[in-house]
Design a protein around this motif. Structure first.
Motif, PDB file in Angstrom:
ATOM      1  N   VAL A  57      52.546  24.126  40.828  1.00  8.57           N
ATOM      2  CA  VAL A  57      52.304  25.401  40.146  1.00  8.57           C
ATOM      3  C   VAL A  57      52.082  25.153  38.663  1.00  8.57           C
ATOM      4  CG1 VAL A  57      53.370  27.589  39.457  1.00  8.57           C
ATOM      5  CG2 VAL A  57      53.532  26.828  41.831  1.00  8.57           C
ATOM      6  N   GLU A  58      52.902  24.304  38.071  1.00 12.27           N
ATOM      7  CA  GLU A  58      52.759  24.001  36.639  1.00 12.27           C
ATOM      8  C   GLU A  58      51.419  23.338  36.341  1.00 12.27           C
ATOM      9  OE1 GLU A  58      54.893  21.141  33.338  1.00 12.27           O
ATOM     10  OE2 GLU A  58      56.106  21.924  34.985  1.00 12.27           O
ATOM     11  N   ARG A  59      51.053  22.341  37.169  1.00 13.62           N
ATOM     12  CA  ARG A  59      49.790  21.628  36.970  1.00 13.62           C
ATOM     13  C   ARG A  59      48.596  22.564  37.178  1.00 13.62           C
ATOM     14  NH1 ARG A  59      47.179  18.967  40.989  1.00 13.62           N
ATOM     15  NH2 ARG A  59      49.110  18.824  42.166  1.00 13.62           N
ATOM     16  N   LEU A  60      48.630  23.351  38.246  1.00 14.10           N
ATOM     17  CA  LEU A  60      47.519  24.257  38.534  1.00 14.10           C
ATOM     18  C   LEU A  60      47.399  25.372  37.498  1.00 14.10           C
ATOM     19  CD1 LEU A  60      47.792  24.478  42.417  1.00 14.10           C
ATOM     20  CD2 LEU A  60      45.948  23.435  41.094  1.00 14.10           C
ATOM     21  N   THR A  61      48.511  25.801  36.947  1.00 12.62           N
ATOM     22  CA  THR A  61      48.466  26.830  35.902  1.00 12.62           C
ATOM     23  C   THR A  61      47.651  26.321  34.717  1.00 12.62           C
ATOM     24  OG1 THR A  61      50.606  27.746  36.568  1.00 12.62           O
ATOM     25  CG2 THR A  61      49.853  28.262  34.347  1.00 12.62           C
ATOM     26  N   GLY A  62      47.904  25.082  34.301  1.00 13.93           N
ATOM     27  CA  GLY A  62      47.140  24.497  33.199  1.00 13.93           C
ATOM     28  C   GLY A  62      45.680  24.284  33.554  1.00 13.93           C
ATOM     29  N   LEU A 121      43.809  25.767  35.987  1.00 15.77           N
ATOM     30  CA  LEU A 121      43.092  27.039  36.153  1.00 15.77           C
ATOM     31  C   LEU A 121      42.911  27.747  34.818  1.00 15.77           C
ATOM     32  CD1 LEU A 121      44.717  28.320  39.465  1.00 15.77           C
ATOM     33  CD2 LEU A 121      42.400  27.461  39.148  1.00 15.77           C
ATOM     34  N   GLY A 122      43.902  27.622  33.938  1.00 14.10           N
ATOM     35  CA  GLY A 122      43.775  28.211  32.606  1.00 14.10           C
ATOM     36  C   GLY A 122      42.621  27.587  31.831  1.00 14.10           C
ATOM     37  N   ALA A 123      42.477  26.258  31.931  1.00 12.49           N
ATOM     38  CA  ALA A 123      41.373  25.572  31.247  1.00 12.49           C
ATOM     39  C   ALA A 123      40.030  26.014  31.812  1.00 12.49           C
ATOM     40  CB  ALA A 123      41.539  24.054  31.380  1.00 12.49           C
ATOM     41  N   ILE A 124      39.959  26.197  33.127  1.00 13.51           N
ATOM     42  CA  ILE A 124      38.711  26.650  33.750  1.00 13.51           C
ATOM     43  C   ILE A 124      38.346  28.045  33.258  1.00 13.51           C
ATOM     44  CG2 ILE A 124      37.673  27.359  35.951  1.00 13.51           C
ATOM     45  CD1 ILE A 124      39.289  25.025  37.243  1.00 13.51           C
ATOM     46  N   VAL A 125      39.316  28.950  33.254  1.00 12.20           N
ATOM     47  CA  VAL A 125      39.056  30.326  32.793  1.00 12.20           C
ATOM     48  C   VAL A 125      38.640  30.332  31.328  1.00 12.20           C
ATOM     49  CG1 VAL A 125      40.148  32.571  32.353  1.00 12.20           C
ATOM     50  CG2 VAL A 125      40.515  31.408  34.531  1.00 12.20           C
ATOM     51  N   ASP A 126      39.292  29.519  30.503  1.00 14.28           N
ATOM     52  CA  ASP A 126      38.942  29.448  29.081  1.00 14.28           C
ATOM     53  C   ASP A 126      37.506  28.938  28.897  1.00 14.28           C
ATOM     54  OD1 ASP A 126      41.424  30.381  28.362  1.00 14.28           O
ATOM     55  OD2 ASP A 126      42.248  28.390  27.897  1.00 14.28           O
ATOM     56  N   GLU A 137      44.720  34.117  30.906  1.00 11.17           N
ATOM     57  CA  GLU A 137      45.740  34.979  31.477  1.00 11.17           C
ATOM     58  C   GLU A 137      46.326  34.399  32.763  1.00 11.17           C
ATOM     59  OE1 GLU A 137      41.645  36.009  32.628  1.00 11.17           O
ATOM     60  OE2 GLU A 137      42.562  36.156  30.692  1.00 11.17           O
ATOM     61  N   ILE A 138      46.154  33.101  32.977  1.00 16.66           N
ATOM     62  CA  ILE A 138      46.697  32.446  34.167  1.00 16.66           C
ATOM     63  C   ILE A 138      48.170  32.127  33.920  1.00 16.66           C
ATOM     64  CG2 ILE A 138      46.499  30.466  35.725  1.00 16.66           C
ATOM     65  CD1 ILE A 138      44.089  32.334  35.821  1.00 16.66           C
TER      66      ILE A 138
END
Length: 99
Positions: A25-30, A32-37, A3-4
């Motif tokens: 923002v684009e790089r961190l979105t990916g 952080l999304g991988a970390i949450v997943d 949900e990032i």
């Protein structure tokens, strides 16, 4: 899927007082999304019957046994001191005149 969102990353940047460019923002979105997943995957297999561990490999204390010995003499303690006076270390003063 995580949900990032880019909006969430921008909001987190504001909270952390970090100015983020659009590329960041684009790089961190990916990222952080991988970390949450990955955390979600671990949570799926972490059931109550799986014991919690702090380290995957058992650790052992590698220190030598603590055995009392004779203390050093004053001369031995001061032998490598850059400066000494009257059986004490002499150091540069660090307090100002106001102290």
């Amino acid at each position: 899927m995580s949900e990032i969102t880019p909006e969430l990353v921008r909001h987190l940047g504001v909270l952390a007082r970090i100015q983020l460019s659009d590329e960041e923002v684009e790089r961190l979105t990916g990222q952080l999304g991988a970390i949450v997943d990955n955390i979600a995957k671990v949570s799926e297999v972490a059931t109550p019957d799986v014991p919690a561990t702090s380290h995957p490999i058992p650790l052992a204390n590698i220190f030598r046994p603590d055995e009392p010995q004779q203390p050093l003499s004053v001369a031995e303690v001061l032998q490598n001191a850059p400066d000494s006076d009257d059986d004490r270390f002499r150091v540069t003063a660090i307090l100002g005149e106001e102290q």
